[in-house]
Design an enzyme around this catalytic site. Structure first.
Site, PDB file in Angstrom:
ATOM      1  CE  LYS A   1      -3.776  -0.645   2.404  1.00  0.00           C
ATOM      2  NZ  LYS A   1      -4.358  -0.939   3.720  1.00  0.00           N
TER       3      LYS A   1
ATOM      4  NE  ARG B   1      -5.329   3.254   3.775  1.00  0.00           N
ATOM      5  CZ  ARG B   1      -5.396   3.433   2.462  1.00  0.00           C
ATOM      6  NH1 ARG B   1      -4.783   4.461   1.895  1.00  0.00           N
ATOM      7  NH2 ARG B   1      -6.042   2.561   1.714  1.00  0.00           N
TER       8      ARG B   1
ATOM      9  CG  MET C   1      -2.508  -6.557   8.191  1.00  0.00           C
ATOM     10  SD  MET C   1      -1.954  -7.487   9.601  1.00  0.00           S
ATOM     11  CE  MET C   1      -0.922  -6.256  10.322  1.00  0.00           C
TER      12      MET C   1
ATOM     13  NE  ARG D   1      -6.007  -4.568  -3.124  1.00  0.00           N
ATOM     14  CZ  ARG D   1      -6.549  -4.689  -1.931  1.00  0.00           C
ATOM     15  NH1 ARG D   1      -5.795  -4.722  -0.868  1.00  0.00           N
ATOM     16  NH2 ARG D   1      -7.852  -4.780  -1.783  1.00  0.00           N
TER      17      ARG D   1
ATOM     18  CB  SER E   1       9.316 -44.179 -17.179  1.00  0.00           C
ATOM     19  OG  SER E   1       8.277 -43.396 -16.664  1.00  0.00           O
TER      20      SER E   1
ATOM     21  CB  CYS F   1       5.098 -42.414 -15.283  1.00  0.00           C
ATOM     22  SG  CYS F   1       5.933 -43.785 -14.485  1.00  0.00           S
TER      23      CYS F   1
ATOM     24  CE1 TYR G   1       7.243 -39.914 -20.247  1.00  0.00           C
ATOM     25  CE2 TYR G   1       9.095 -40.132 -21.755  1.00  0.00           C
ATOM     26  CZ  TYR G   1       8.215 -40.691 -20.841  1.00  0.00           C
ATOM     27  OH  TYR G   1       8.320 -42.015 -20.515  1.00  0.00           O
TER      28      TYR G   1
END
Ligand code: ADP
Ligand code: MG
Ligand code: MG
Length: 912
Positions: free
Chosen positions: A33, A103, A114, A370, A798, A865, A885
């Protein structure tokens, strides 16, 4: 020396009149902020002047046993002096008082966590001065009653650590007192309260405060200011903030900043207003300025859902808000200015902004900007449209969407057919899309405890507040009677991608008796309801949900096109049936990485033959049973190969311990004995003999193939016959035969020879040749360590990371439930290693296996896998270590593709 450097340190950053000490990129120090208030000030946008106390002060405050360094007061006084000079008013001055807000503002936004206190500086001494200046007594007492309410709640109660029972807090008591006056006078809205009402109310408030909190309300500006500042810091360690941080994984060390800012007033009359808006629609992503405002209101009124807010513009009106006046119509000039500012902000930040504004006597002030929270659908649409308009690059667009947001799009909605027939209970605002059903609960604690015992619940509240966050998290969906699209419930739900309906005003909730009356119906705790969060409809009962349909979303399709252009990691699927294979293929799977053959064995028509095979004493007996299974398996493979035509299919030979297939009851055993024509006792004894003490490490995987080669022979034959027959039909098949649980190269050598010999024989029989591969799963530590030997007998690897995690940790996944959650909750493990790959341990072995394997065989194909193949962080890891992969369940395929693209964009080169 340390002291000297601490003394010269800057703890307070000023902003005002077009110049600010801070900048947007100083979020760590100034909080989100504060950094953005500074940035907006520097951009020449009208921001009420003020200053930010840094997050370092918060950290030091806790280090120093909740005391401030002496130089802080000096720096605050000096910054306050600058504000007073700009405003021509003085804080605490009876003649011409300055009022401020205090704030909170952490690094990343914690919605509502808050607390903020408005109107600080109003005391019995300054009230007359403000009345004189504004000539508006009603406004001044309205501001004062708000200060009394907020301050006593936030500073005197919550920050002081007082935890009253639900409904007995000071805020409730004061609200009750106000409601009593409103009821007695038949007012509908707070704005109808007269000066006299408010004056009396303020006096009454002070009495209630003294009685409840045993303290007088502070009556000097300084006392109020420092009380407010401390309350912000205290709330950082408050229960709610701590629990939110835990869910969102925000570290405690970050601390919060405090912003002290000149008050501007949206509650001076009908020429004043307050509002919240988004530069694009956060629920749909549409590129349209979207927001809500309330005339003659202050601060939280819009968010708290006390009055139903108006839409900011005509375009934002819905059926339900058509009659309300928009800012565009009510104050066209101010609207135009606001419109231009929001455009400027979005362009400057290159992302959708969530903004707060207040209009005081026709003058516009910006109070916050924001990056706005958004749901998955909106995130994707915005990212794609921003890239197409060149506001951001395609790469940024891909990185900006979070895997969870992508996941949302793949979530279910309410089935339209079921919806047509369902009993609609009420309408509300569609705050969080998707569909969900659950049992009605009334409190956050109930939501949490019911969910813990496995119930699906929907949390129903009048409105939600930060106290409810844990219950909102546990619920399937959230339903509130009050509040708008920017209410607390809506914001939090959207952030989590949770189904949510707000402002469902037909609900009459009685918390005492736990009964809801709604349009002539009654709902009680535990009753099923279904929400359509996309349309804002509440239904009685438990309606069918439909699977998500991302393929009809054009922004999703565009994004996924870009995703496939940048990723280098392949994505396959784990599929055991032609149907799964087809679904996965439609989601973009590039092959099957794991086809488990054992699931096929469980089906009713097959299990008998399987049992017969297992329980027979002789090779001959087994072969007879296997012969019955061969055509069935072949049929399965044919279906899967056909669905995946042209793409590789990795078939794993039988893996689980045999006894998993055995009969459980005497009746089943008797039946089988009859079929096999053997005595029951004999079969029973055999059945018992197959018992294992530790099946996970027992007679399973390739150990089955080594001891009962006829099983694997049959399976290879089924695979190759299916492949040969399809090849003759001109369907391209690429079978990859995978041997599980190899720990020693000799196991693999023996089974590779078996596989090759059956495959060659079958191809000869069919007079055709198919490019097939023989590889192995890497799921034992020994396989990783001796990978240079194993690779010599494998065409591909694998990684079976489920078993590899079990064996590396020496931890059975099925028994881990007793302690693993404790480990994660208490920080012993950062994450459950069965969810996200343990990169240091399991990952280390994977890397070793790759390195050793590729030294022997450069073109060794490698994949993964385990369940991890669809988990974004694990996918990134797989990309980084250079796998070819990942393979995951069909519904995770888009996430895996997406995560692979993000990994590639993050910079590591990957395999190709
Ligand atoms: P949150 O983080 O919960 O949004 P804020 O600090 O933004 O809390 O404040 C809550 C409300 O009070 C917001 O609507 C904000 O716009 C309003 N507000 C805060 N400071 C001021 C101020 N100086 N003048 C007018 N309104 C303010
Ligand atoms: Mg707040
Ligand atoms: Mg705010």
């Amino acid at each position: 020396m340390a002291k000297a450097s601490a003394k010269s340190k800057k703890y307070v950053y000023f902003f005002g009149s077009g110049k600010a000490d801070g900048r947007a990129d100083m979020k760590n120090l100034l909080g989100g902020k504060g950094a953005n208030l500074a940035e907006m000030t520097n951009l020449g946008i009208p921001v009420p002047p003020g200053f930010t106390i840094t997050t370092e002060v918060c950290t030091l405050y806790y280090k120093n046993k909740r005391r401030y360094l002496p130089e802080l007061k000096k720096q605050v006084d000096s910054a306050l002096g600058r504000v007073e000079k700009i405003m021509g008013r003085k804080f605490g001055n009876p003649g011409n008082p300055l009022l401020v807000s205090v704030r909170s503002g952490a690094r990343s936004s914690m919605p509502g966590m808050m607390e903020t206190v408005l109107n600080v500086g109003l005391t019995t001494k300054t009230i007359p001065g403000l009345v004189r200046r504004t000539n508006n007594e009603r406004f001044v007492y309205d501001a004062y009653r708000r200060l009394l309410m907020m301050y006593s709640d936030v500073v005197m109660e919550k920050a002081a650590g007082i935890e009253p029972e639900d409904g007995h807090g000071i805020r409730h008591k004061l609200e009750d007192a106000m409601d009593k006056v409103k009821k007695a006078k038949r007012y509908k809205s707070d704005t109808e309260l007269s000066v006299d009402d408010l004056k009396k109310l303020c006096d009454e408030f002070k009495v209630i405060i003294r009685k409840t909190l045993k303290k007088d309300f502070p009556d000097t500006a300084q006392e109020q200011l420092w009380g407010g500042i401390s309350a912000v810091f205290q709330s950082w360690m408050g229960k709610r903030a701590v629990s939110y941080r835990k869910i969102e994984k925000i570290p405690e060390e970050w601390g919060t900043a405090v912003n002290v800012q000149t008050m501007v007033f949206g509650n001076t009359g009908d020429n004043s207003a307050t509002g919240v808006a988004f530069t694009r629609n956060p629920a749909t992503g549409e590129n349209m300025f979207f927001g809500e405002w309330l005339p003659n209101a202050q601060g939280e009124d819009v968010v708290a859902g006390i009055r139903t807010p108006n839409p900011v513009n005509k375009a934002g009106k819905t059926e339900d808000t058509r009659h309300l006046s928009s800012l565009e119509e009510a104050m066209p000039k101010v609207y135009k200015q606001l419109f231009n500012i929001q455009r400027k902000l979005e362009k400057h930040y290159t992302d959708m902004q969530d903004i707060e504004f207040t209009i005081e006597e026709g003058r516009l002030w910006m109070l916050q900007t924001r990056v706005g929270k958004r749901n998955g659908q909106a995130a994707i649409r915005m990212a794609v449209e921003m890239a197409k308009s060149k506001l951001i690059t395609k790469g940024t667009a891909i990185l900006r969407v979070k895997p969870d947001q992508m996941d949302e799009l793949l979530h279910p909605g309410v089935s339209p057919d079921a919806e047509k027939k369902a009993l609609e209970l009420a309408k509300g605002l569609p705050a969080g899309p998707g569909g969900a059903f659950g049992k009605v609960v009334f409190t956050a604690d109930d939501a949490e405890s019911w969910a813990k015992r496995g119930e699906k619940v929907i949390l129903v509240r009048n409105e939600t507040s930060p106290e409810d966050v844990h219950g909102m998290h546990a619920a399937e969906a959230i339903l509130t009677a009050k509040g708008g699209m920017t209410s607390h419930a809506a914001l939090v739900a959207r952030g989590w991608g949770k189904c949510c309906i707000v402002g469902c005003s037909a609900l009459d909730i009685d918390l005492q008796t736990k009964v809801i009356r709604v349009n002539g119906h009654t709902l009680r705790e535990g009753d099923w309801i279904t929400l359509n969060g996309t349309k804002g409809r509440v239904y009685k009962g438990k309606l069918d949900l439909t699977a998500a349909d991302p393929e009809h979303n054009r922004w999703y399709k565009d994004l996924m096109k870009w995703v496939d252009q940048v990723r280098t990691l392949g994505v396959r699927t784990n599929a055991d049936t032609p149907n799964d294979a087809a679904v996965a293929r439609s989601y973009g799977a590039e092959g099957i990485g794991l086809c488990r053959t054992e699931h096929m064995f469980f089906e009713a028509d097959r299990i008998k033959s399987v049992r017969e095979m297992i329980l027979s004493d002789t090779v001959e007996g087994r072969k007879t049973a296997l012969a019955k299974l061969l055509p069935v398996q072949k049929g399965d493979f044919t279906g899967i190969f056909r669905a995946m035509k042209g793409l590789p299919v990795t078939v794993r030979l039988l893996d689980p311990p045999l006894h998993e297939f055995l009969p459980h009851t005497d009746a089943e055993l008797e039946d089988l004995a009859k079929d096999m024509k053997v005595p029951f006792e004999h079969l029973n004894a055999k059945n018992k003999s197959l018992h294992e003490f530790n099946p996970m490490l027992g007679h399973r995987g390739c150990r089955l193939g080594v001891t009962y080669p006829e099983i694997y022979e049959m399976q290879v034959q089924a695979i190759m016959e299916a492949a040969c027959e399809l090849t003759k039909e001109r369907v391209k098949v690429i079978p990859e035969i995978m041997i599980p649980l190899v720990g020693h190269v000799n196991e693999l050598r023996k089974l590779r020879d078996l596989t090759v010999s059956v495959a060659e024989e079958t191809m000869k029989k069919y007079k055709t040749r198919i490019p097939y591969k023989v590889g192995t799963m890497i799921e034992l530590p020994r396989a990783c360590v001796t990978s240079d030997e194993i690779a010599s007998a494998a065409d591909f690897y694998s990684f079976g990371t489920n078993d590899l995690t079990q064996t590396v940790y020496g931890l059975s996944r099925d028994d881990a439930g007793r302690f693993l959650p404790f480990y994660v909750e208490n920080g012993i493990l950062k994450e459950d290693p069965f969810i996200s790959i343990d990169t240091d341990g399991v990952g280390y072995l994977m890397r070793m296996a790759l390195e050793k394997g590729r030294k022997v065989k450069k073109d060794l194909k490698t994949g993964i896998c385990g369940e991890h193949g669809g988990e974004p962080k694990s996918v990134e890891f797989c990309h980084n270590i250079g796998l070819d992969y990942v393979s995951c369940s069909p519904f995770r395929v888009p996430i895996a593709r997406f995560a692979a693209a993000q990994a590639a964009l993050k910079g590591k080169p990957g395999r190709k």
